[in-house]
Design a protein around this motif. Structure first.
Motif, short mmCIF file in Angstrom:
data_model
loop_
_atom_site.label_atom_id
_atom_site.label_comp_id
_atom_site.label_asym_id
_atom_site.label_seq_id
_atom_site.Cartn_x
_atom_site.Cartn_y
_atom_site.Cartn_z
N TYR A 194 0.84 -1.19 0.00
CA TYR A 194 0.00 0.00 0.00
C TYR A 194 0.88 1.25 0.00
O TYR A 194 0.63 2.20 -0.74
N ALA A 195 1.93 1.23 0.83
CA ALA A 195 2.83 2.38 0.88
C ALA A 195 3.52 2.58 -0.47
O ALA A 195 3.66 3.71 -0.94
N PHE A 196 3.91 1.46 -1.10
CA PHE A 196 4.58 1.61 -2.40
C PHE A 196 3.61 2.11 -3.46
O PHE A 196 3.99 2.92 -4.32
N ALA A 197 2.36 1.64 -3.40
CA ALA A 197 1.36 2.10 -4.37
C ALA A 197 1.16 3.60 -4.23
O ALA A 197 1.15 4.34 -5.23
N LEU A 198 1.03 4.08 -2.99
CA LEU A 198 0.84 5.52 -2.79
C LEU A 198 2.12 6.28 -3.12
O LEU A 198 2.07 7.43 -3.56
N GLY A 199 3.27 5.61 -2.92
CA GLY A 199 4.52 6.24 -3.32
C GLY A 199 4.55 6.53 -4.80
O GLY A 199 5.06 7.57 -5.24
N SER A 200 3.97 5.62 -5.60
CA SER A 200 3.99 5.87 -7.03
C SER A 200 2.99 6.95 -7.41
O SER A 200 3.15 7.62 -8.43
N ILE A 201 1.95 7.16 -6.57
CA ILE A 201 1.06 8.30 -6.83
C ILE A 201 1.80 9.60 -6.50
O ILE A 201 1.74 10.58 -7.26
N ALA A 202 2.52 9.58 -5.36
CA ALA A 202 3.28 10.76 -4.97
C ALA A 202 4.30 11.13 -6.03
O ALA A 202 4.58 12.30 -6.28
N PHE A 203 4.84 10.10 -6.66
CA PHE A 203 5.82 10.30 -7.72
C PHE A 203 5.24 11.17 -8.83
O PHE A 203 5.90 12.05 -9.38
N TYR A 204 3.94 10.93 -9.16
CA TYR A 204 3.32 11.74 -10.20
C TYR A 204 3.21 13.19 -9.75
O TYR A 204 3.26 14.10 -10.57
N GLY A 205 3.05 13.42 -8.44
CA GLY A 205 3.04 14.78 -7.94
C GLY A 205 4.32 15.51 -8.30
O GLY A 205 4.30 16.62 -8.84
N LEU A 206 5.45 14.85 -8.03
CA LEU A 206 6.75 15.45 -8.33
C LEU A 206 6.93 15.68 -9.83
O LEU A 206 7.28 16.77 -10.28
N VAL A 207 6.66 14.62 -10.60
CA VAL A 207 6.98 14.68 -12.02
C VAL A 207 6.05 15.65 -12.74
O VAL A 207 6.49 16.45 -13.57
#
Lengths: 246, 344
Positions: free
Chosen positions: B132-145
């Motif tokens: 779950y943390a990794f899945a949300l991490g990849s959402i957060a990644f879109y925030g940065l990019v």
């Protein structure tokens, strides 16, 4: 609650899918696909498949789509838009779309409607259905062959990627090795014997850059048909560096 | 839709309105930890650099972070003319949402009874825990990019590119570092992992290599020094958040510090025994959240310490370290753990 979530994610999923083909800018299309994949993950959650949902987001939205975003951002220009194909392509597209629609209809009529008809006596699910443990057990017992075949395919793909990305003769010339495990273990600038022989990490990196630049310049000269006398062209600092190393 | 599915085990122990109240409280606690982390970082960095750090607003400068956030929120929310408006405003929101949502899985304590209601002291106990943390991490990644790409600035673009490469590289090692723990526990649930550690030993002892890899990768994932190439001030101004001011900048800033706290919290849960106190088996329930927060902030202090100690890596060093050292080490750790689990 389940119904609300289902229709919400279903609408978002369909909207994202339409966005992929309807949006003019390739970058926005890629983002629409990300939205679609996340909505699909929601639908998996509603089907008690937490693990598949997380894998969907981590693998597809998180890893695969990142590459798409990369490519769209690198290659796609702001003004660049999709162009519609010729007459033949349009006819072919219609044909294939019709075929896909028929296929989906058959699948829906075959399974979906039947399960609606006898909704009262649906099979019950075992405890832990959709959990990582249950999926892992299935993968290693019932679907072992498919699992191993898929991992073999992935291995082949990984090896292929390494082969494609490796440095070839004629490409960017390879300098001396810049970083090794021992560099990270030992403190730089402590005056060890290795440093005396090979220079500090930063010095070696700069030397590698300089060597690479010189080789590229030589290669360009050689390509232009000129004779590249390396000794005459090379500035004296190369000789100095060699002298220091010795 | 008539759901005829029979769910064998459900992770929810409380009634739905308790879950709603809990969600609000967890979010508020998350946002309260941000100024705390900022204050700790600024005060400690000041001391590390032989100066006082903030010492004007409030006692010992403790209100400085709050004052900064208020100031940022009060500023005009402008955007550069070459930017894509929708994505420009969406990006900081994604970053904050993902950070707060990840905070929800950190267990602050076991299930306790408050006013006759069973309440688990965590946002949610998901059966997929770290995934779950990794899945949300990849959402957060879109925030940065998206923040970098939509700004229409070269520095932001470079920052986003670096973020993409760095986050993907270190996410792999981070996940593999946890595989050993998950194999030993036999469960992905973070609450189960904590309970396993209470019965056996903490994983920092048995999974020390995994712990080291996780902490290093977590520093890279949260863009902390020495892995802060994403926003390397001396090269690309501030990376993906260069063009942001006011609320957008505050959001990115908040998300970054909350990510640091969350990384510390996950490390606490998985490797430091969560709410367990050594040699004190019958500790009262109310003390559990404070124990978790104490251990979490030990990690925050450690991250600050590392930032004050180490200079920033060069980009090729970052990449070769991630792929050539960390990843093989994490794989080896998982392999050895697997053998030990099977044999023992």
């Amino acid at each position: 609650m389940t119904e609300v979530l289902f229709f919400l994610s279903a609408i978002v999923a369909i909207g994202g899918a339409i966005g992929v083909i309807a949006l003019k800018n390739p970058f926005n299309s890629v983002l629409a696909l990300v939205v679609h994949l996340v909505a699909l993950a929601m639908l998996f959650l509603l089907l008690h498949s937490e693990f598949v949902a997380a894998a969907q987001v981590v693998v597809y939205a998180g890893a695969v789509m990142v590459l798409y975003v990369f490519v769209a951002a690198y290659v796609g220009e702001e003004g660049e838009t999709w162009t519609s194909g010729g007459r033949l392509q349009r006819a072919l597209a219609l044909l294939l779309a019709g075929g896909l629609a028929a296929e989906l209809l058959i699948a829906l009529l075959g399974t979906g409607l039947r399960s609606l008809a006898d909704a009262d006596d649906l099979p019950t699910l075992d405890a832990g259905f959709g959990s990582a443990a249950a999926i892992g057990e299935l993968l290693l017992t019932r679907y072992l062959l498919a699992f191993e075949a898929a991992s073999l395919l992935l291995l082949a793909a990984a090896v292929g990627a390494v082969l494609l990305a490796r440095r070839r003769p004629g490409g960017i010339p390879e300098g001396p090795r810049v970083l090794s495990v021992t560099d990270l273990v030992s403190t730089a600038g402590t005056g060890s014997m290795t440093e005396g022989m090979r220079g500090t990490l930063a010095a070696r990196a700069m030397e590698a850059d300089r060597l690479a630049e010189r080789r590229m310049a030589e290669a360009a000269l050689a390509k232009a048909g000129k004779v590249a006398p390396a000794e005459a062209e090379a500035p004296s600092d190369a000789a100095d560096a060699e002298g220091e190393a010795k | 839709m008539t759901s005829a599915l029979v769910v064998g085990e459900t992770f929810a122990v409380e009634t739905w309105w308790v879950a709603v109240i809990k969600a609000v409280i967890i979010a508020l606690v998350g946002f309260t930890l941000i100024p705390a982390a900022v204050t700790i970082e600024r005060k400690l960095l000041g001391r590390f650099q032989h100066r006082y750090g903030p010492n004007r607003a409030g006692p010992y400068g403790t209100l400085q972070a709050g004052a900064d956030i208020l100031k940022l929120l009060g500023k005009e929310n402008f955007r550069p003319s070459g930017s894509a408006a929708f994505l420009f405003y969406l990006a900081p929101m994604l970053a904050v949402i993902a950070a707060v949502a990840t905070f929800a899985i950190i267990p602050l304590g076991d299930v306790v009874t408050i006013f006759g209601q069973p309440v688990g002291l965590y946002g949610i106990d998901v059966g997929i825990g770290p995934l779950y943390a990794f899945a949300l991490g990849s959402i957060a990644f879109y925030g940065l990019v998206l923040g970098g790409f939509s700004s229409g600035s070269k520095y932001s673009y470079l920052g986003a590119m670096r973020a993409a490469a760095q986050l993907i590289s270190y996410e792999v090692s981070m996940g593999l570092a946890l595989v050993g723990v998950i194999m030993a526990t036999g469960s992905l649930s973070l609450v189960d992992i904590v309970q396993y550690q209470q019965e056996h030993t903490w994983f920092i002892v048995t999974q020390f290599v995994g712990f080291l890899i996780f902490v290093i990768a977590a520093m890279a994932e949260t863009n902390r020094a020495p892995f802060d190439l994403v926003e390397a001030d001396s090269e690309i101004v501030a990376g993906y958040m260069t063009e942001y001011g006011g609320g957008g900048f505050a959001s990115f800033y908040a998300a970054e510090y909350l990510n640091m706290v969350v990384a510390g919290g996950i490390a606490t849960t998985i490797f430091l025994g969560g709410w367990a106190i050594p040699f004190w088996g019958d500790a009262p329930d109310w003390i559990a959240p404070f124990v978790v927060l104490f251990k979490t902030f030990l990690f925050v202090i450690f991250f600050v310490w590392i930032r004050a100690t180490l200079p920033r890596l060069r980009y090729d060093q970052l990449m070769s370290f991630g792929w050539k050292i960390l990843l093989p080490l994490a794989t080896l750790n998982a392999l050895v753990t697997a053998i030990v689990v099977v044999v023992a």
